[in-house]
Scaffold this motif. Structure first.
Motif, PDB file in Angstrom:
ATOM      1  N   ARG A  49     -10.287  93.415  11.294  1.00 28.49           N
ATOM      2  CA  ARG A  49      -9.109  92.551  11.488  1.00 28.49           C
ATOM      3  C   ARG A  49      -8.344  92.459  10.167  1.00 28.49           C
ATOM      4  O   ARG A  49      -8.948  92.468   9.092  1.00 28.49           O
ATOM      5  CB  ARG A  49      -9.536  91.136  11.908  1.00 28.49           C
ATOM      6  N   TRP A  50      -7.018  92.300  10.273  1.00 26.07           N
ATOM      7  CA  TRP A  50      -6.206  92.163   9.060  1.00 26.07           C
ATOM      8  C   TRP A  50      -6.600  90.928   8.264  1.00 26.07           C
ATOM      9  O   TRP A  50      -6.367  90.837   7.054  1.00 26.07           O
ATOM     10  CB  TRP A  50      -4.716  92.068   9.422  1.00 26.07           C
ATOM     11  N   THR A  51      -7.171  89.942   8.930  1.00 29.40           N
ATOM     12  CA  THR A  51      -7.469  88.671   8.272  1.00 29.40           C
ATOM     13  C   THR A  51      -8.864  88.641   7.659  1.00 29.40           C
ATOM     14  O   THR A  51      -9.268  87.620   7.098  1.00 29.40           O
ATOM     15  CB  THR A  51      -7.359  87.543   9.306  1.00 29.40           C
ATOM     16  N   ARG A 124      -6.129  86.094  17.596  1.00 29.87           N
ATOM     17  CA  ARG A 124      -4.816  86.002  18.243  1.00 29.87           C
ATOM     18  C   ARG A 124      -4.628  87.125  19.265  1.00 29.87           C
ATOM     19  O   ARG A 124      -4.060  86.914  20.336  1.00 29.87           O
ATOM     20  CB  ARG A 124      -3.715  86.038  17.168  1.00 29.87           C
ATOM     21  N   CYS A 125      -5.091  88.315  18.906  1.00 30.58           N
ATOM     22  CA  CYS A 125      -4.992  89.457  19.843  1.00 30.58           C
ATOM     23  C   CYS A 125      -6.407  89.903  20.201  1.00 30.58           C
ATOM     24  O   CYS A 125      -7.309  89.829  19.369  1.00 30.58           O
ATOM     25  CB  CYS A 125      -4.294  90.644  19.203  1.00 30.58           C
ATOM     26  N   THR A 129      -4.638  95.315  15.304  1.00 33.76           N
ATOM     27  CA  THR A 129      -3.989  96.581  14.960  1.00 33.76           C
ATOM     28  C   THR A 129      -4.599  97.224  13.717  1.00 33.76           C
ATOM     29  O   THR A 129      -4.275  98.365  13.402  1.00 33.76           O
ATOM     30  CB  THR A 129      -2.493  96.353  14.682  1.00 33.76           C
ATOM     31  N   CYS A 135       0.090  93.944  11.212  1.00 36.32           N
ATOM     32  CA  CYS A 135      -0.289  92.809  12.061  1.00 36.32           C
ATOM     33  C   CYS A 135       0.876  92.482  13.005  1.00 36.32           C
ATOM     34  O   CYS A 135       2.025  92.441  12.588  1.00 36.32           O
ATOM     35  CB  CYS A 135      -0.608  91.620  11.152  1.00 36.32           C
ATOM     36  N   ARG A 136       0.565  92.231  14.267  1.00 43.98           N
ATOM     37  CA  ARG A 136       1.613  91.930  15.265  1.00 43.98           C
ATOM     38  C   ARG A 136       2.240  90.559  15.046  1.00 43.98           C
ATOM     39  O   ARG A 136       3.406  90.339  15.324  1.00 43.98           O
ATOM     40  CB  ARG A 136       1.017  91.916  16.680  1.00 43.98           C
ATOM     41  N   PHE A 137       1.443  89.615  14.583  1.00 47.66           N
ATOM     42  CA  PHE A 137       1.924  88.224  14.458  1.00 47.66           C
ATOM     43  C   PHE A 137       1.567  87.658  13.081  1.00 47.66           C
ATOM     44  O   PHE A 137       0.725  86.749  12.975  1.00 47.66           O
ATOM     45  CB  PHE A 137       1.299  87.353  15.555  1.00 47.66           C
TER      46      PHE A 137
HETATM   47  S1  SF4 Z   1      -2.512  88.406  14.839  1.00 52.51           S
HETATM   48 FE1  SF4 Z   1      -3.383  90.128  16.006  1.00 52.51          FE
HETATM   49  S2  SF4 Z   1      -2.877  91.943  14.731  1.00 52.51           S
HETATM   50 FE2  SF4 Z   1      -2.642  90.129  13.419  1.00 52.51          FE
HETATM   51  S3  SF4 Z   1      -4.643  89.864  12.379  1.00 52.51           S
HETATM   52 FE3  SF4 Z   1      -4.674  88.575  14.227  1.00 52.51          FE
HETATM   53  S4  SF4 Z   1      -5.650  89.884  15.763  1.00 52.51           S
HETATM   54 FE4  SF4 Z   1      -4.930  91.263  14.115  1.00 52.51          FE
END
Ligand code: SF4
Length: 179
Positions: A49-51, A124-125, A129, A135-137
């Motif tokens: 995850r990006w986070t 969140r998803c 990605t 990140c989408r959001f």
């Molecule tokens: S918002 Fe979606 S794309 Fe962005 S870090 Fe969270 S899970 Fe990943």
């Protein structure tokens, strides 16, 4: 104009948290050993995850993100449960996630630049990605306190908020850095 901490804390309690405390951001120390624990991948989110590390940046970059802020709020969801009952623990984690989600929506409307820091990886998803697309959001994603290098119990202790509420209890913790 910034709202009083009392107003922010009341808002958090109305979102379902059990305990809320003020967070002096200058007390936060990020630690290499927490990131080393992430790399052991016990939660199976490392590199997914990006986070989470390494996607959320180096420890120095995380520290710089944190230190842009001065004050925040610590958010706890506590329950009495059998600490060997994984179903009950999962349910508590879900309740904490819902509390965080509700509060994040409210607080982001008031403090658009705030940093929401949850417990566990960003969900969140369904599928992140990372690492192929951005990140989408980015304004809704939330890293965990551990991913940013914090020892949760130390953050609570250094801000005079209990972390342990007695035998047969468990507490999930998040925080929001306000301004
Ligand atoms: S918002 Fe979606 S794309 Fe962005 S870090 Fe969270 S899970 Fe990943």
């Amino acid at each position: 104009m910034a709202e009083s901490m009392e107003t922010v804390k009341e808002l958090a309690l109305n979102c379902g948290f059990s305990h809320v405390g003020e967070l002096d951001v200058s007390t936060i120390r990020v630690r290499t050993e927490v990131r080393d624990a992430c790399a052991a991948d016990k939660c199976q989110s490392y590199g997914k995850r990006w986070t989470c590390p390494p996607g959320c940046g180096t420890l120095e970059e995380c520290d710089a993100r944190i230190k842009k802020y001065r004050r925040g709020v610590i958010l706890q969801t506590t329950a009495e449960l059998d600490t060997m009952d994984f179903e009950a623990i999962g349910e508590l984690g879900m309740n904490h996630g819902k509390n965080m989600e509700g509060f994040a929506k409210e607080i982001r409307a008031r403090y658009p630049s705030c940093l929401v820091i949850g417990a566990g990886a960003c969900m969140r998803c369904q599928t992140c990605t990372y690492p192929d697309e951005p990140c989408r959001f980015p304004n809704e994603a939330s890293a965990s306190m551990e991913a940013l290098g914090m020892i949760v119990s130390d953050v609570c202790k250094d801000n005079n908020l209990p972390y342990y509420y007695g035998a047969g209890t468990l507490t999930f913790v998040g925080c929001v850095l306000l301004d």
